[in-house]
Design a protein around this motif. Structure first.
Motif, short mmCIF file in Angstrom:
data_model
loop_
_atom_site.label_atom_id
_atom_site.label_comp_id
_atom_site.label_asym_id
_atom_site.label_seq_id
_atom_site.Cartn_x
_atom_site.Cartn_y
_atom_site.Cartn_z
N GLU A 62 -13.85 -19.21 -14.14
CA GLU A 62 -13.29 -18.81 -12.91
C GLU A 62 -14.33 -17.53 -12.16
OE1 GLU A 62 -8.57 -18.55 -12.59
OE2 GLU A 62 -9.52 -17.20 -13.65
N ARG A 63 -14.85 -16.91 -13.20
CA ARG A 63 -16.33 -16.00 -12.65
C ARG A 63 -17.34 -16.73 -12.49
NH1 ARG A 63 -16.08 -11.68 -17.97
NH2 ARG A 63 -13.86 -11.38 -18.00
N VAL A 64 -17.65 -17.78 -12.86
CA VAL A 64 -18.96 -18.75 -12.42
C VAL A 64 -18.58 -19.11 -11.23
CG1 VAL A 64 -19.96 -20.84 -12.89
CG2 VAL A 64 -19.43 -19.56 -14.68
N ASN A 65 -17.28 -19.74 -10.65
CA ASN A 65 -16.82 -20.12 -9.42
C ASN A 65 -17.16 -18.97 -8.29
OD1 ASN A 65 -16.29 -22.63 -10.66
ND2 ASN A 65 -14.07 -22.10 -10.33
N ASP A 66 -16.66 -17.26 -8.87
CA ASP A 66 -16.70 -16.46 -7.79
C ASP A 66 -18.07 -16.19 -7.42
OD1 ASP A 66 -13.99 -16.49 -7.70
OD2 ASP A 66 -13.85 -14.77 -9.21
N GLU A 67 -18.99 -16.03 -8.49
CA GLU A 67 -20.32 -15.98 -8.40
C GLU A 67 -21.14 -16.96 -7.32
OE1 GLU A 67 -22.57 -13.41 -9.43
OE2 GLU A 67 -21.67 -12.62 -11.22
N TRP A 68 -20.74 -18.23 -7.67
CA TRP A 68 -21.33 -19.25 -6.86
C TRP A 68 -20.95 -18.96 -5.28
CZ3 TRP A 68 -25.68 -21.12 -7.96
CH2 TRP A 68 -26.26 -22.55 -7.23
N ALA A 69 -19.55 -18.71 -5.38
CA ALA A 69 -19.01 -18.80 -3.93
C ALA A 69 -19.40 -17.58 -3.19
CB ALA A 69 -17.50 -18.69 -4.09
N ALA A 70 -19.79 -16.56 -3.91
CA ALA A 70 -20.32 -15.44 -3.21
C ALA A 70 -22.03 -15.44 -2.65
CB ALA A 70 -20.44 -14.21 -4.15
N ILE A 71 -22.49 -16.45 -3.42
CA ILE A 71 -24.11 -16.77 -3.23
C ILE A 71 -23.98 -17.52 -1.79
CG2 ILE A 71 -25.95 -18.31 -3.55
CD1 ILE A 71 -25.56 -17.31 -6.25
N LEU A 72 -22.92 -18.73 -1.78
CA LEU A 72 -22.74 -19.52 -0.64
C LEU A 72 -22.18 -18.92 0.59
CD1 LEU A 72 -21.17 -22.72 -2.47
CD2 LEU A 72 -23.48 -22.47 -1.53
N GLY A 73 -21.52 -17.59 0.45
CA GLY A 73 -21.01 -16.93 1.42
C GLY A 73 -21.99 -15.80 1.99
N SER A 74 -23.10 -15.80 1.51
CA SER A 74 -23.95 -14.90 1.56
C SER A 74 -24.77 -14.85 2.94
CB SER A 74 -25.17 -14.89 0.69
OG SER A 74 -26.23 -13.86 1.09
N SER A 75 -24.93 -13.59 3.70
CA SER A 75 -25.43 -13.56 4.94
C SER A 75 -27.04 -14.04 4.99
CB SER A 75 -25.32 -12.21 5.60
OG SER A 75 -25.83 -11.32 4.79
N ASP A 76 -27.51 -14.11 3.85
CA ASP A 76 -28.91 -14.55 3.71
C ASP A 76 -29.20 -15.99 3.73
OD1 ASP A 76 -31.51 -15.01 2.76
OD2 ASP A 76 -31.51 -13.63 1.22
N GLU A 77 -29.58 -16.47 4.74
CA GLU A 77 -29.72 -17.77 4.97
C GLU A 77 -30.61 -18.73 4.07
OE1 GLU A 77 -30.83 -18.72 9.19
OE2 GLU A 77 -28.77 -17.65 10.00
N ASP A 78 -31.86 -17.91 3.69
CA ASP A 78 -32.55 -18.71 2.71
C ASP A 78 -31.94 -18.62 1.42
OD1 ASP A 78 -34.76 -18.85 4.38
OD2 ASP A 78 -35.63 -17.15 4.06
N LEU A 79 -31.19 -17.69 0.96
CA LEU A 79 -30.39 -17.75 -0.45
C LEU A 79 -29.33 -18.86 -0.47
CD1 LEU A 79 -30.27 -16.80 -3.32
CD2 LEU A 79 -28.40 -15.04 -2.28
N VAL A 80 -28.77 -18.98 0.78
CA VAL A 80 -27.75 -19.94 1.02
C VAL A 80 -28.29 -21.46 0.72
CG1 VAL A 80 -25.85 -21.13 2.61
CG2 VAL A 80 -26.13 -18.62 1.99
#
Length: 632
Positions: A572-590
């Motif tokens: 679940e921690r892996v899921n949370d980390e990845w979800a946080a990245i996909l929800g980031s405001s940094d378009e390049d990172l997403v």
């Protein structure tokens, strides 16, 4: 007629019996001399003429049946002749390469022509003989009053007699070396010089793109012709005083399916079209002498393909290193470009073992495999024995260690890795064989169990990587090309350019030449995800994979910043980390995260980022259809 086989035994143990690179190089050179020793003895006997009389006039290469690195098979006209050659060759070996283990056996043939059964029986005789004889080390028994040699359990030997050998290294005269070590060290410098000279004389065209291509002396210096400079490079970089050689790698490469071909020559012969066979051997497949000629041709052509693949990979690594020096601004007079040490310790038949710099070990191996496939595809005989793409394949294992790590332990790890690689490359029908590559970066000082170490992360790694063509649509491990593409994105060397397509795999990638403009994946977060993946792999229940567009909980970032809540499982921690990245405001990172696809590859990418130089990633990017150069 007698079928005689003479071979070296325990080659790896002989090479790596000392931790000193000089002795490894000298031992490697000695193992290639068996054919010359045997030919030297045969030339002084009547065996070639006697055997030739039993064959039709003009039969080539008599009395040879097989000539490969560390093993020769030939015909002898009588038992006495067979015993004479074996005795003389083994005595030459013991006098010129003390410590080397050379044995010979012979069996009587029912005919003058060799068949599969004769080859099987002579190999069985060799196996039986190995069980009945004392080990080679027994020749160097110790007595209580003898001084023990440095870096060895053998007794020390005095320096060579100056009346016979007047050029022994000055530093060796005062050291307590064993006799095998002294001989290995004596031959090492010439072996290294000959290797580099042969690279430039016989394969000079491979360096045509190198900046020093028109200056043979300077290029020879760059390839480290001088053994003393080579030894220094494996400790420090004397020219630049940096830490670029802190990692050393042992690369082990072995051909797929070659053993099966040699064990079933009659069946392998049937795979070759008649016109190709007759052109290669000079006889038809039904000729009584066809099998002997077929075996000799395989030996010669396979050894040539391996040698060319080695030199081709060496040239490529030299070019990538020069490009990296230019990118770093290191092409500054009077130093010029730095050297990438490449040391082949075994190179023959379908087998290669190379010691090189850790930072270029993976590119070297990939270039070797690609060149080997290319060379075997260009050979009409070898291509007929290959897979459905008409080329032969190989597996590779790379052990990356610190420079002070013992080579023999690193070799054992590389040998275990190659078994894992071959399990993937040879998982299907021989027509579906593919080349594979796997590695392990070991920076701990202890290694207890190779298998347990590799299996500990097998459930969350994409290794071994496959080398396959685009028309292979069968599912399997990640391809090497895809691993390089993801590494370029992960390091920021490549920048993804999203378009209207919903498939990130089709997005174009731009090579980012300016290091200040690169947007790498956050290493701290990647390391944290990798830790969670490791914990999840050991959990009772497997963790569920996150959806690509999983919604972000409002408190995800807060929990990650303060540490995941106790009730969260590693998955679940892996899921949370990845979800946080996909929800980031940094378009390049997403965009980068979407291009990576999932966190699955992060475990490997953290290591690949340190083991694949920028120049190599650039070459891999610009060779694809979905890539453009910056500013295009």
């Amino acid at each position: 007629m007698q079928l005689v086989m003479i071979e070296t035994n325990g080659n790896q143990n002989y090479i790596f019996s000392s931790p000193r690179l000089r002795e490894n190089i000298g031992a490697s050179a000695q193992l290639t001399w068996l054919e010359d020793w045997t030919q030297e003895v045969l030339d002084t006997t009547t065996i070639p003429a006697a055997v030739a009389r039993a064959f039709p006039e003009g039969a080539p290469d008599l009395p040879w049946v097989s000539r490969s690195s560390g093993k020769v098979i030939f015909l002898a006209d009588s038992v006495d002749s067979a015993r004479e050659v074996i005795g003389r060759v083994t005595r030459i070996a013991h006098s010129r390469a003390p410590g080397i283990d050379v044995t010979g056996v012979y069996v009587e043939m029912d005919s003058v022509y060799v068949d599969d059964e004769d080859l099987r029986r002579v190999h069985m005789a060799a196996n039986e003989h190995a069980l009945d004889r004392p080990p080679a080390g027994a020749r160097f028994s110790q007595m209580p009053f003898l001084v023990r040699a440095q870096d060895s359990s053998l007794p020390a030997a005095p320096p060579f007699d100056k009346k016979k050998v007047d050029d022994e290294a000055t530093a060796d005269l005062s050291m307590a070396y064993s006799l095998p070590s002294r001989v290995k060290r004596y031959h090492a410098a010439k072996a290294r010089k000959d290797l580099v000279d042969r690279a430039l004389a016989d394969h000079g065209s491979l360096w045509k793109e190198h900046p020093y291509r028109d200056n043979t002396d300077q290029l020879g210096e760059l390839l480290v012709r001088d053994l003393r400079n080579l030894e220094k490079l494996f400790d420090t970089d004397p020219e630049f005083g940096d830490d670029r050689l802190s990692k050393v790698a042992v690369v082990h490469i072995d051909g797929n399916g070659v053993g099966a071909i040699m064990s079933h020559l009659k069946e392998a012969k049937q795979k070759v079209p008649e016109n190709v066979f007759s052109e290669a051997t000079g006889v038809s497949q039904g000729d009584d002498d066809a099998l002997r000629r077929f075996l000799l041709q395989i030996n010669t052509r396979l050894a040539g393909a391996m040698e060319t693949a080695f030199y081709s990979a060496w040239a490529q690594v030299s070019l990538w290193s020069a490009k990296d020096d230019e990118l770093r601004g290191r092409h500054i007079k009077p130093h010029g470009f730095r050297a990438v040490p490449v040391v082949p310790v075994i190179l023959g038949g379908d087998d290669a073992t190379v010691i090189t710099e850790g930072a270029y070990a993976l590119p070297f191996t990939a270039a070797f495999l690609e060149a080997f496939e290319r060379e075997t595809a260009a050979d009409s005989l070898l291509s007929a024995l290959g897979n459905r793409d008409d080329h032969m394949t190989a597996g590779a294992g790379i052990a990356v260690v610190r420079h002070a790590f013992p080579f023999h332990i690193a070799y054992d790890l590389a040998e275990t890795l190659i078994k894992k690689a071959k399990q993937v490359g040879k998982a299907a029908d021989p027509d579906e064989y593919c080349s594979t590559l796997t590695f392990h970066a070991l920076f701990d000082s202890t290694l207890l169990d190779d298998e347990a170490l590799i299996d500990s992360y097998s459930s969350f790694t994409e290794r071994p990587y496959r080398f396959v063509t685009k028309d292979y649509d069968a599912p399997g491990n990640m391809t090497w090309h895809e691993a390089c593409r993801l590494t370029a994105l992960f390091t920021g060397v490549g920048k993804v350019l999203p378009d209207k397509s919903t498939d990130p795999a089709t997005w174009r990638i731009e090579y980012v030449s300016d290091p200040t403009q690169r947007v790498p994946f956050p290493k701290t977060r990647a390391a944290r995800i990798r830790q969670y993946m490791s914990e999840a792999a050991n959990a009772p229940e497997p963790a569920a994979q996150p959806a690509p567009e999983a919604p972000v909980n409002d408190d995800v970032e807060d929990r990650i910043a303060t540490g995941a809540a106790p009730e969260k499982s590693p998955g679940e921690r892996v899921n949370d980390e990845w979800a946080a990245i996909l929800g980031s405001s940094d378009e390049d990172l997403v965009a980068l995260a979407k291009a990576l696809g999932s966190p699955d590859a992060l475990f490997d990418l953290l290591e690949l980022a340190d083991l694949l130089p920028v120049s190599y990633l650039q070459d891999q990017l610009v060779s694809t259809a979905y890539t453009q150069e910056a500013g295009e």
